[in-house]
Design a protein around this motif. Structure first.
Motif, mmCIF file in Angstrom:
data_model
loop_
_atom_site.group_PDB
_atom_site.id
_atom_site.type_symbol
_atom_site.label_atom_id
_atom_site.label_comp_id
_atom_site.label_asym_id
_atom_site.label_seq_id
_atom_site.Cartn_x
_atom_site.Cartn_y
_atom_site.Cartn_z
ATOM 1 N N GLU A 127 0.852 -1.340 0.043
ATOM 2 C CA GLU A 127 0.189 0.025 0.055
ATOM 3 C C GLU A 127 0.918 1.377 -0.200
ATOM 4 N N LYS A 128 2.095 1.287 0.592
ATOM 5 C CA LYS A 128 2.854 2.327 0.721
ATOM 6 C C LYS A 128 3.474 2.748 -0.651
ATOM 7 N N GLU A 129 3.924 1.442 -1.287
ATOM 8 C CA GLU A 129 4.395 1.681 -2.555
ATOM 9 C C GLU A 129 3.526 2.179 -3.667
ATOM 10 N N LEU A 130 2.289 1.591 -3.634
ATOM 11 C CA LEU A 130 1.255 2.041 -4.246
ATOM 12 C C LEU A 130 0.939 3.668 -4.295
ATOM 13 N N VAL A 131 0.726 4.018 -3.013
ATOM 14 C CA VAL A 131 0.600 5.461 -2.784
ATOM 15 C C VAL A 131 1.828 6.435 -3.250
ATOM 16 N N ASP A 132 3.004 5.933 -2.906
ATOM 17 C CA ASP A 132 4.162 6.580 -3.675
ATOM 18 C C ASP A 132 4.287 6.808 -4.962
ATOM 19 N N ASP B 280 -3.271 4.837 -16.919
ATOM 20 C CA ASP B 280 -4.508 4.172 -17.658
ATOM 21 C C ASP B 280 -5.165 3.642 -16.615
ATOM 22 N N GLU B 281 -5.426 2.219 -16.586
ATOM 23 C CA GLU B 281 -6.467 1.493 -15.842
ATOM 24 C C GLU B 281 -5.874 1.441 -14.298
ATOM 25 N N ALA B 282 -4.765 1.465 -13.990
ATOM 26 C CA ALA B 282 -4.050 1.421 -12.500
ATOM 27 C C ALA B 282 -4.820 2.994 -11.926
ATOM 28 N N LEU B 283 -4.548 3.821 -12.579
ATOM 29 C CA LEU B 283 -4.835 5.253 -12.139
ATOM 30 C C LEU B 283 -6.172 5.457 -11.979
ATOM 31 N N SER C 255 -10.761 6.079 -8.247
ATOM 32 C CA SER C 255 -12.197 5.424 -8.297
ATOM 33 C C SER C 255 -12.557 4.824 -7.068
ATOM 34 N N TYR C 256 -11.428 3.761 -6.768
ATOM 35 C CA TYR C 256 -11.770 2.705 -5.666
ATOM 36 C C TYR C 256 -10.879 3.168 -4.404
ATOM 37 N N TYR C 257 -9.615 3.353 -4.609
ATOM 38 C CA TYR C 257 -8.828 3.614 -3.128
ATOM 39 C C TYR C 257 -9.109 4.900 -2.859
ATOM 40 N N LEU C 258 -9.312 5.707 -3.512
ATOM 41 C CA LEU C 258 -9.504 7.201 -2.990
ATOM 42 C C LEU C 258 -10.782 7.529 -2.365
ATOM 43 N N ALA C 259 -11.614 6.185 -2.597
ATOM 44 C CA ALA C 259 -13.177 6.387 -1.825
ATOM 45 C C ALA C 259 -13.232 6.601 -0.576
ATOM 46 N N SER C 260 -12.127 6.057 0.090
ATOM 47 C CA SER C 260 -12.031 6.197 1.434
ATOM 48 C C SER C 260 -11.455 7.495 2.112
ATOM 49 N N PRO C 261 -12.094 8.293 2.990
ATOM 50 C CA PRO C 261 -11.339 9.623 3.697
ATOM 51 C C PRO C 261 -9.879 9.275 4.307
ATOM 52 N N PHE C 262 -9.968 8.190 4.950
ATOM 53 C CA PHE C 262 -8.382 7.897 5.481
ATOM 54 C C PHE C 262 -7.583 7.690 4.385
ATOM 55 N N ARG C 263 -7.737 6.867 3.444
ATOM 56 C CA ARG C 263 -6.920 6.607 2.147
ATOM 57 C C ARG C 263 -6.701 8.058 1.600
ATOM 58 N N ARG C 264 -7.699 8.737 1.330
ATOM 59 C CA ARG C 264 -7.312 10.103 0.714
ATOM 60 C C ARG C 264 -6.412 10.962 1.510
ATOM 61 N N GLN C 265 -6.373 10.870 2.850
ATOM 62 C CA GLN C 265 -5.563 11.685 3.624
ATOM 63 C C GLN C 265 -4.191 11.093 3.535
ATOM 64 N N LYS C 266 -3.898 9.573 3.442
ATOM 65 C CA LYS C 266 -2.645 9.185 3.067
ATOM 66 C C LYS C 266 -1.985 9.627 1.844
ATOM 67 N N ALA C 267 -2.872 9.687 0.599
ATOM 68 C CA ALA C 267 -2.338 9.921 -0.745
ATOM 69 C C ALA C 267 -1.884 11.420 -0.581
ATOM 70 N N GLU C 268 -2.800 12.267 0.184
ATOM 71 C CA GLU C 268 -2.400 13.655 0.148
ATOM 72 C C GLU C 268 -1.086 13.970 0.801
ATOM 73 N N PHE C 269 -1.065 13.229 1.989
ATOM 74 C CA PHE C 269 0.337 13.379 2.677
ATOM 75 C C PHE C 269 1.358 12.910 1.699
ATOM 76 N N ALA C 270 1.475 11.746 0.904
ATOM 77 C CA ALA C 270 2.349 11.380 0.252
ATOM 78 C C ALA C 270 2.575 12.313 -0.993
ATOM 79 N N LYS C 271 1.835 13.023 -1.443
ATOM 80 C CA LYS C 271 1.925 14.188 -2.428
ATOM 81 C C LYS C 271 2.677 15.190 -1.558
#
Length: 353
Positions: free
Chosen positions: A45-50, A59-62, A67-83
């Motif tokens: 999960e860490k590698e995918l977010v990075d 493409d399809e992975a993005l 659509s799926y991973y960022l549907a969770s607020p907690f996961r969106r927060q991890k993605a924003e922190f990684a960015k």
């Protein structure tokens, strides 16, 4: 392709919601019971977010990630922190590369290179009168230079003789001590002090900002580590203690509440929930307290099992969620259009021994 790479691809598909429902349910269970899988899931999960933060997903992975991973607020927060961390790292590398650039110095010419080339060009001139004129001027300069050098050497020799005859003067420091109250002729420049103070203030402000950024980053990492912490006690499927129960269809009245005795040191609880009919594309089950307001656990999308007349739902959740009190298992049907509707409640009383 070796087995670790296969497992990594399966975990990545699981994180992106691309696995079949049966396989996804199996990995859901492993994430609670298998510490080795939980650690591999955390790393993937860490590698995918990075990769998303670096813009490497295509493409399809993005599309699946957004659509799926960022549907969770907690996961969106991890993605924003990684960015944010990626932008900070790129800015630090750029500033470091600018500071390390060394200006190139022009290559000095060899001594006499321009002079000799000019002399050779004079001899190659098509005008003989000009050439001999230049030669005569050069000879005149050489003669005058020799005469000036001889006079200078003679004068220097005379001065040296006179210096030897005169007494040795006192050192400068001793003369300064012998002359009290000599004012300091070198005055400090107030503008240079102001510039140094201004530069030190800017440097101090920049360092304070960098320190605040590092502290905020450390706090976010500690918070994420607490939320993603995995229990240290390793449980293999062979050593799990599982308690299984079959709940009957709910009936009116308090007498319809079943008492379920949970043995000590039970790790998982299996439940079989019979259904009156199978009219939905899928089902979800939520474990709540007696009031039905506090959700303690929720399943993924489930499919019914059993014969056409006896359809049941099989669920499994950690036994540590239960105490000696009454709980509700709320079953909801999921239509083909995604609409969710509550269809039944299964009350039971947990009795911990």
């Amino acid at each position: 392709m070796n087995e670790p790479e296969d497992n990594h691809q399966v975990i990545t598909k699981y994180l992106l919601g691309s696995l079949a429902e049966a396989e996804a349910e199996r990995l859901d269970e492993l994430s609670f019971t298998d510490d080795a899988f939980a650690q591999a899931l955390k790393s993937a999960e860490k590698e995918l977010v990075d990769s998303y933060a670096r813009g490497e997903l295509k493409d399809e992975a993005l599309e699946k990630f957004e659509s799926y991973y960022l549907a969770s607020p907690f996961r969106r927060q991890k993605a924003e922190f990684a960015k944010a961390f990626q932008i900070f790292a790129e800015r630090s590398v750029t500033e470091t590369s600018k500071e390390n650039v060394v200006p190139q110095k022009p290559t000095p010419k060899k001594i006499g290179e321009g002079f000799f080339s000019s002399v050779l060009n004079i001899f190659a001139s098509p005008y003989p009168a000009l050439t001999w004129g230049v030669i005569a001027a050069a000879l005149t300069i050489v003669c005058l230079g020799g005469w000036w050098l001889a006079v200078t050497r003679f004068k220097q020799t005379t001065d040296d003789i006179q210096v030897k005859q005169e007494p040795t003067p006192q050192p400068r420091e001793q003369e300064r001590q012998n002359q009290p109250n000599v004012p300091n002729l070198v005055k400090p420049n107030p503008e240079s002090k102001n510039e140094q103070a201004q530069l030190s203030d800017e440097e101090r402000t920049r360092r304070e900002q960098d320190l605040k950024k590092e502290q905020a980053q450390q706090q976010n990492q500690q918070r994420l580590a607490k939320e993603l912490r995995v229990p240290k006690r390793q449980l293999s499927p062979a050593k799990l203690s599982i308690a299984s129960f079959v709940l009957v269809l709910p009936m009116r009245g308090a007498a319809s509440i079943q008492n379920l005795s949970i043995p000590p040191r039970t790790d998982l609880v299996n439940m079989r929930l019979p259904l009156e009919s199978d009219d939905y594309a899928g089902y979800r089950v939520a474990l709540t307290d007696q009031s039905g307001r506090e959700n303690l656990w929720r399943s993924g999308k489930l499919k019914t099992k059993g014969s056409s007349e006896n359809k049941v739902l099989n669920i499994r959740f950690p036994a540590k969620l239960l105490k000696s009190q009454v709980y509700l298992l709320i079953v909801s049907g999921v239509g083909s259009d995604g609409a969710v509707e509550i269809i039944n409640n299964y009350p039971f009383r947990a009795v911990l021994k």
